[in-house]
Design a protein around this motif. Structure first.
Motif, mmCIF file in Angstrom:
data_model
loop_
_atom_site.group_PDB
_atom_site.id
_atom_site.type_symbol
_atom_site.label_atom_id
_atom_site.label_comp_id
_atom_site.label_asym_id
_atom_site.label_seq_id
_atom_site.Cartn_x
_atom_site.Cartn_y
_atom_site.Cartn_z
ATOM 1 N N GLY A 142 11.347 1.862 -10.002
ATOM 2 C CA GLY A 142 11.650 3.272 -10.189
ATOM 3 C C GLY A 142 11.716 4.071 -8.911
ATOM 4 N N LEU A 143 11.432 3.434 -7.770
ATOM 5 C CA LEU A 143 11.519 4.110 -6.477
ATOM 6 C C LEU A 143 12.913 3.934 -5.886
ATOM 7 N N ARG A 144 13.352 4.906 -5.123
ATOM 8 C CA ARG A 144 14.568 4.752 -4.323
ATOM 9 C C ARG A 144 14.126 4.340 -2.921
ATOM 10 N N ILE A 145 14.420 3.115 -2.556
ATOM 11 C CA ILE A 145 13.923 2.562 -1.298
ATOM 12 C C ILE A 145 15.050 2.558 -0.275
ATOM 13 N N VAL A 146 14.922 3.404 0.741
ATOM 14 C CA VAL A 146 15.905 3.523 1.813
ATOM 15 C C VAL A 146 15.458 2.645 2.972
ATOM 16 N N THR A 147 16.300 1.716 3.385
ATOM 17 C CA THR A 147 16.000 0.887 4.549
ATOM 18 C C THR A 147 16.954 1.240 5.687
ATOM 19 N N THR A 148 16.410 1.489 6.852
ATOM 20 C CA THR A 148 17.242 1.650 8.045
ATOM 21 C C THR A 148 17.130 0.348 8.824
ATOM 22 N N VAL A 149 18.247 -0.318 8.959
ATOM 23 C CA VAL A 149 18.249 -1.729 9.353
ATOM 24 C C VAL A 149 18.498 -1.896 10.847
ATOM 25 N N GLU A 150 17.465 -2.326 11.530
ATOM 26 C CA GLU A 150 17.503 -2.814 12.910
ATOM 27 C C GLU A 150 18.166 -1.840 13.885
ATOM 28 N N ILE A 151 17.415 -0.813 14.217
ATOM 29 C CA ILE A 151 17.896 0.162 15.198
ATOM 30 C C ILE A 151 18.027 -0.491 16.575
ATOM 31 N N ASP B 240 0.836 -1.205 0.000
ATOM 32 C CA ASP B 240 0.000 0.000 0.000
ATOM 33 C C ASP B 240 0.868 1.250 0.000
ATOM 34 N N HIS B 241 1.899 1.244 0.846
ATOM 35 C CA HIS B 241 2.796 2.403 0.914
ATOM 36 C C HIS B 241 3.559 2.588 -0.398
ATOM 37 N N LEU B 242 4.034 1.501 -0.963
ATOM 38 C CA LEU B 242 4.792 1.617 -2.207
ATOM 39 C C LEU B 242 3.908 2.063 -3.364
ATOM 40 N N ASP B 243 2.661 1.599 -3.390
ATOM 41 C CA ASP B 243 1.730 2.059 -4.425
ATOM 42 C C ASP B 243 1.451 3.550 -4.274
ATOM 43 N N GLU B 244 1.269 3.984 -3.041
ATOM 44 C CA GLU B 244 1.065 5.412 -2.796
ATOM 45 C C GLU B 244 2.312 6.200 -3.175
ATOM 46 N N ALA B 245 3.470 5.629 -2.916
ATOM 47 C CA ALA B 245 4.721 6.303 -3.282
ATOM 48 C C ALA B 245 4.803 6.517 -4.789
ATOM 49 N N LEU B 246 4.354 5.555 -5.565
ATOM 50 C CA LEU B 246 4.350 5.719 -7.023
ATOM 51 C C LEU B 246 3.461 6.880 -7.436
ATOM 52 N N GLU B 247 2.340 7.043 -6.736
ATOM 53 C CA GLU B 247 1.459 8.175 -7.029
ATOM 54 C C GLU B 247 2.145 9.491 -6.694
ATOM 55 N N GLN B 248 2.821 9.541 -5.549
ATOM 56 C CA GLN B 248 3.511 10.773 -5.148
ATOM 57 C C GLN B 248 4.716 11.063 -6.040
ATOM 58 N N LYS B 249 5.313 10.036 -6.587
ATOM 59 C CA LYS B 249 6.522 10.193 -7.391
ATOM 60 C C LYS B 249 6.271 11.022 -8.647
ATOM 61 N N GLY B 250 5.186 10.732 -9.345
ATOM 62 C CA GLY B 250 4.958 11.415 -10.615
ATOM 63 C C GLY B 250 6.081 11.120 -11.586
ATOM 64 N N SER B 251 6.547 12.155 -12.270
ATOM 65 C CA SER B 251 7.596 11.971 -13.271
ATOM 66 C C SER B 251 8.994 12.213 -12.715
ATOM 67 N N GLY B 252 9.089 12.594 -11.450
ATOM 68 C CA GLY B 252 10.394 12.864 -10.855
ATOM 69 C C GLY B 252 10.941 11.667 -10.106
ATOM 70 N N GLU B 253 11.866 11.939 -9.190
ATOM 71 C CA GLU B 253 12.454 10.885 -8.351
ATOM 72 C C GLU B 253 11.850 10.971 -6.953
ATOM 73 N N LEU B 254 11.695 9.811 -6.308
ATOM 74 C CA LEU B 254 11.138 9.780 -4.959
ATOM 75 C C LEU B 254 11.811 8.691 -4.147
ATOM 76 N N ALA B 255 12.173 9.009 -2.905
ATOM 77 C CA ALA B 255 12.748 8.052 -1.973
ATOM 78 C C ALA B 255 11.700 7.665 -0.933
ATOM 79 N N VAL B 256 11.654 6.382 -0.608
ATOM 80 C CA VAL B 256 10.760 5.847 0.419
ATOM 81 C C VAL B 256 11.617 5.352 1.571
ATOM 82 N N GLN B 257 11.258 5.726 2.798
ATOM 83 C CA GLN B 257 12.054 5.365 3.971
ATOM 84 C C GLN B 257 11.344 4.273 4.775
#
Length: 582
Positions: free
Chosen positions: A286-295, A222-239
């Motif tokens: 096409g998304l830049r997916i940032v993962t912060t691993v195990e705080i 759901d979040h990634l699908d929404e991210a695609l909507e927010q991305k549009g034609s530019g670049e978008l990073a998901v955290q």
């Protein structure tokens, strides 16, 4: 700035590859060009990889990698001239100056030494109009490197944009960042909350159920699908926050997880594998997916194990069974195999690891985890500090080198022999140390600034009285916690710097990884089905333990369990925001 793992496929972004050194042919003989100076000086040569990582109507982001193919150098200067009206607006990992079309980039203190075959990277954002041609020539320490391919030429097969799965040096540069609509709605519903409801925050995958959507909430797809909507034609990073290790948070209770200390296989097959499968879906390439691993995991294996006074039985268990190290290594390996995922490993904060006997062993522990379960250091794009914590970004009124009446500020009760006074200096130093341990020289750092602003009427405007080191430090410090070890729903805290890309050398971004308004833990025991316990550090009446030198907890009252919305905290964060909210 981060780096592209050596295992990644070759980029098709704008690239200028420059010949190693200038050679002069004469009568069948060649003469190697030398750096400025007389004959006999060190032989110089270079390869420069110039990539336009992002481009929009009026601006662009660029990554520059220098490889020294000549003799070792202790300092470097790279020079070039733009062919158009490009102007550098922001840079990182180098001191960049511009006069007209001429640009000069010089090393910083930590990246000047380049042995033969060694590389270093820096980057910058710029503005332009018309065309944005790659510079025709570069000089390294005065020596011309030549041979440029201009990707704006239609006969050049290179593509001016990064294809899906091709990592860029800094995933935040030139990109929007995903705004979680669930958090945004909660923020907007608060009085005054609309001022920050459009800020990007992390999406916490803190249990297996969160992958599909816990309690009717949005799942990962759901979040990634929404991210695609927010991305549009530019670049978008998901955290995304990857946060479900076996025996999670062995030194605390408020954020205990659902998996027991021995459930490593369940962590792999029911948590990491499904996440990796979703992230690997070509739909999201096409998304830049940032993962912060195990705080809050690996540092515990250094500071909260026997024979430390702060040791806990749970942390001793996790060190003995190795499941923190194995779990982090497995996550890095699986997630790092997805071409558009950028892994950032949690590296604590200066109030946890800033002491001499914590810093080095923690870096060693990070290296151990990054080479476990099939992972390599190439699976680590960078590190994140201050996640969900409150340490001030920068203390302006004192430095670690100050003295008062002959006494070092390190002897003050607040600093207590720490090597650092704030998160920025700690993050930059940790980065240098990690590179020395074998991580790539281009790794970047993230700093969570969601709750470290410490503004409002209590924010000091000058150093304290020089009566003693304690009055000097306590009177001038922004961080108003009772003790650096206090971490739960801190009274008086405020929103910090707004999320932004490449704000300082070595820093990929300031981020709000912890969504402001989400509780750290409950003020009293509350039954729940999320596996979260009650930690007395979240109780405002608690008088402390060895980890906070037996001080009061400084926590706000009436808090819900961790991750749940805490309106009173949200209002306090807005009230004490620095920079202030308008």
């Amino acid at each position: 700035m981060s780096r592209t793992p050596s295992t990644a496929p070759p980029r098709r972004s704008r690239t200028a590859l420059l010949a190693a050194s200038a050679l002069i042919a004469s009568g069948g003989l060649t003469a190697t060009a030398f750096s400025a100076g007389t004959a006999g000086a060190a032989a110089a040569g270079c390869t420069v990889d110039y990539k336009v990582t992002n481009q929009w109507d009026t601006g662009f982001g660029t990554s520059v990698t220098i490889t020294n193919t000549g003799d070792p150098v202790s300092n470097w200067t790279l020079e070039w001239s733009f062919a158009g009206n490009q102007q550098v607006t922001q840079g990182w990992n180098a001191t960049i100056t511009q006069s007209g079309a001429a640009v000069t980039a010089k090393n910083l203190s930590y990246n000047g030494s380049l042995g033969t075959g060694a590389s270093t990277s820096f980057g910058f954002n710029g503005s332009y109009s018309g065309t944005n041609a790659v510079p025709a020539t570069f000089k390294l320490n005065g020596v011309t490197c030549n041979g440029v391919t201009d990707p704006t030429d239609p006969t050049d097969p290179t593509d001016p944009t990064d294809p899906p799965g091709d990592r860029v040096d800094n995933p935040y540069a030139g990109a929007k960042v995903y705004v979680n609509p669930e958090w945004s709605a909660k923020a907007a519903a608060e009085p005054g909350g609309s001022r920050i409801a459009n800020q990007p925050t992390g999406v916490w995958l803190d249990r297996i159920a969160a992958i599909e959507g816990a309690n009717g909430g949005m799942g990962l797809r759901d979040h990634l699908d929404e991210a695609l909507e927010q991305k549009g034609s530019g670049e978008l990073a998901v955290q995304l926050v990857i946060y479900n290790l076996p025996g999670r948070d062995c030194s605390a209770l408020a954020s205990n997880g659902e998996l027991g200390p021995t459930e490593l296989d369940k962590y792999k097959t029911q948590y990491i594998d499904p996440i990796a499968e979703i992230l690997g879906d070509s739909k999201y390439a096409g998304l830049r997916i940032v993962t912060t691993v195990e705080i809050d995991s690996l540092p515990n294996l250094v500071t909260n194990v026997t024979p430390r006074a702060t040791a806990t039985a749970n942390c001793d268990t996790m060190k003995a069974n190795g499941n923190y190290v194995k779990g982090v290594g497995y996550a890095l390996n699986k997630l790092g195999s997805v071409g558009n995922v950028y892994n950032y490993v949690d590296a604590g904060h200066h109030g946890w690891l800033g002491w001499d006997d914590n810093l080095g062993p923690s870096a060693d522990m990070f290296k151990q985890a990054a080479t476990a379960e099939g992972a390599t250091v190439d699976d680590v794009h960078g590190f994140i500090v201050n996640t969900a914590n409150y340490s001030a970004l920068k203390e302006d009124h004192f430095t670690i080198n100050d003295t008062v009446n002959g006494a070092s500020v390190r002897t003050s009760k607040w600093i207590d022999w720490n090597r650092y006074v704030d998160e920025l200096s700690y993050a930059q130093a940790m980065r240098t140390l990690l590179v020395s341990k074998g991580f790539d020289s281009g790794i970047g750092m993230l700093i969570d600034t969601s709750r470290n602003g410490w503004g409002g009427t209590a924010r000091p405007s000058a150093a304290g009285p020089q009566t003693s080191v304690d009055t000097y430090v306590d009177g001038g410090r922004y961080d108003r916690r009772i003790h650096l070890g206090n971490w739960c729903n801190q009274s008086g805290a405020g929103l910090g710097e707004r999320p932004q890309a490449a704000p300082e050398p070595g820093i990929d971004a300031y981020v709000w990884m912890k969504p402001p308004g989400e509780s750290d833990g409950s003020s009293e025991a509350i039954d729940n089905d999320e596996g979260k316990g009650f930690d007395r550090m979240c109780d405002p009446t608690y008088t402390g333990n060895p980890r906070n030198n037996n001080n009061m907890s400084g926590s706000l009252p009436n808090a819900p369990i961790s991750g749940h919305w805490f309106s009173a905290q949200f209002q306090e964060l807005m009230k004490n925001a620095y920079p202030p909210l308008s």
